[in-house]
Design an enzyme around this catalytic site. Structure first.
Site, PDB file in Angstrom:
ATOM      1  N   GLY A   1       9.426   1.806  -4.550  1.00 10.64           N
ATOM      2  CA  GLY A   1      10.296   3.066  -4.779  1.00 10.64           C
ATOM      3  C   GLY A   1       9.534   3.531  -6.296  1.00 10.64           C
ATOM      4  O   GLY A   1      10.125   3.960  -6.983  1.00 10.64           O
ATOM      5  N   HIS A   2       8.126   3.542  -6.003  1.00  9.83           N
ATOM      6  CA  HIS A   2       7.322   4.356  -7.101  1.00  9.83           C
ATOM      7  C   HIS A   2       5.949   4.541  -6.607  1.00  9.83           C
ATOM      8  O   HIS A   2       5.654   3.911  -5.602  1.00  9.83           O
ATOM      9  CB  HIS A   2       7.377   3.301  -8.461  1.00  9.83           C
ATOM     10  CG  HIS A   2       7.070   1.711  -8.255  1.00  9.83           C
ATOM     11  ND1 HIS A   2       5.902   1.780  -7.840  1.00  9.83           N
ATOM     12  CD2 HIS A   2       7.916   0.817  -8.101  1.00  9.83           C
ATOM     13  CE1 HIS A   2       5.772   0.229  -7.931  1.00  9.83           C
ATOM     14  NE2 HIS A   2       6.923  -0.185  -7.730  1.00  9.83           N
ATOM     15  N   ALA A   3       5.422   5.204  -7.660  1.00 14.49           N
ATOM     16  CA  ALA A   3       3.806   5.462  -7.273  1.00 14.49           C
ATOM     17  C   ALA A   3       3.283   4.834  -8.647  1.00 14.49           C
ATOM     18  O   ALA A   3       3.942   4.866  -9.856  1.00 14.49           O
ATOM     19  CB  ALA A   3       3.546   6.663  -7.066  1.00 14.49           C
ATOM     20  N   TYR A   4       1.923   4.947  -8.641  1.00  9.74           N
ATOM     21  CA  TYR A   4       1.286   4.530 -10.060  1.00  9.74           C
ATOM     22  C   TYR A   4       0.215   5.919  -9.987  1.00  9.74           C
ATOM     23  O   TYR A   4      -0.360   6.254  -9.276  1.00  9.74           O
ATOM     24  CB  TYR A   4       0.287   3.353  -9.934  1.00  9.74           C
ATOM     25  CG  TYR A   4       1.220   2.087  -9.556  1.00  9.74           C
ATOM     26  CD1 TYR A   4       2.003   1.439 -10.377  1.00  9.74           C
ATOM     27  CD2 TYR A   4       1.026   1.546  -8.287  1.00  9.74           C
ATOM     28  CE1 TYR A   4       2.760   0.231 -10.202  1.00  9.74           C
ATOM     29  CE2 TYR A   4       1.504   0.515  -8.053  1.00  9.74           C
ATOM     30  CZ  TYR A   4       2.611  -0.042  -8.864  1.00  9.74           C
ATOM     31  OH  TYR A   4       3.109  -1.349  -8.373  1.00  9.74           O
TER      32      TYR A   4
ATOM     33  N   ARG B   1       5.252   4.340  -2.635  1.00  6.91           N
ATOM     34  CA  ARG B   1       5.067   2.909  -2.051  1.00  6.91           C
ATOM     35  C   ARG B   1       6.554   2.266  -2.118  1.00  6.91           C
ATOM     36  O   ARG B   1       7.083   2.165  -3.222  1.00  6.91           O
ATOM     37  CB  ARG B   1       4.171   1.948  -2.189  1.00  6.91           C
ATOM     38  CG  ARG B   1       4.375   1.140  -3.379  1.00  6.91           C
ATOM     39  CD  ARG B   1       3.260   0.842  -3.878  1.00  6.91           C
ATOM     40  NE  ARG B   1       3.176  -0.808  -4.355  1.00  6.91           N
ATOM     41  CZ  ARG B   1       4.058  -1.360  -4.825  1.00  6.91           C
ATOM     42  NH1 ARG B   1       5.427  -0.637  -4.756  1.00  6.91           N
ATOM     43  NH2 ARG B   1       4.041  -2.721  -5.225  1.00  6.91           N
TER      44      ARG B   1
END
Ligand code: TYD
Length: 134
Positions: free
Chosen positions: A49-52, A96
């Site tokens: 539940g995040h992106a980089y 993702r």
């Protein structure tokens, strides 16, 4: 810009049990700096539940199965991982989520840098704004 893709790993068949491996920069397109794994996931739970901003990862279902749901800011892509002899390459700047974990599944994640909270984008609307350059 790199695209997410399934990468097959070497598989050495053996009647005593099969063997696969990953070598730095040979089987995956980056140098491994960190590895972590996700396990004991209760039924119905999601991880991620995040992106980089910068981090690249390679995700393998060492045991069991789960889905990796990626979003490029416009479209969603779902990958079902259920074998230990291939994995999913996730470039930087993809939202993702990992979900649909089977009982006793084990997700191995290889990453090209140390853990750094400043590299996380944890708000989906922020991610879309940044990704789409708005
Ligand atoms: P996070 O990446 O948010 O987990 P997920 O996206 O899979 O749900 O990490 C959860 C917590 O674990 C976070 O608060 C910091 C810690 N953590 C580390 O200390 N080192 C690491 O390498 C990772 C991946 C997480």
């Amino acid at each position: 810009m790199d695209k997410p893709r399934i990468i097959d790993l070497p598989k050495i068949f053996d009647p005593r049990g099969n063997l696969s491996f990953i070598e730095n920069e040979k089987n995956i397109p980056f140098e491994i700096k960190r590895t972590y794994w996700i396990y004991d996931v209760p039924g119905g739970e999601k991880r991620g539940g995040h992106a980089y901003y910068h981090l690249q990862e390679f995700i393998v279902a060492l045991s069991g199965s789960f889905d990796v749901v990626l979003h490029d800011g416009e479209k969603e892509f779902r990958f079902h991982l259920n074998r230990s002899y291939y994995g999913l390459y996730v470039p930087k700047m993809y939202w993702r989520e990992l979900e649909n974990f089977s009982t006793n599944s084990l997700a191995l994640i290889l990453a090209d840098n140390d853990y750094n909270e400043d590299d996380y984008i944890r708000n989906f609307d922020n991610f879309k704004t940044i990704k789409n350059g708005k």
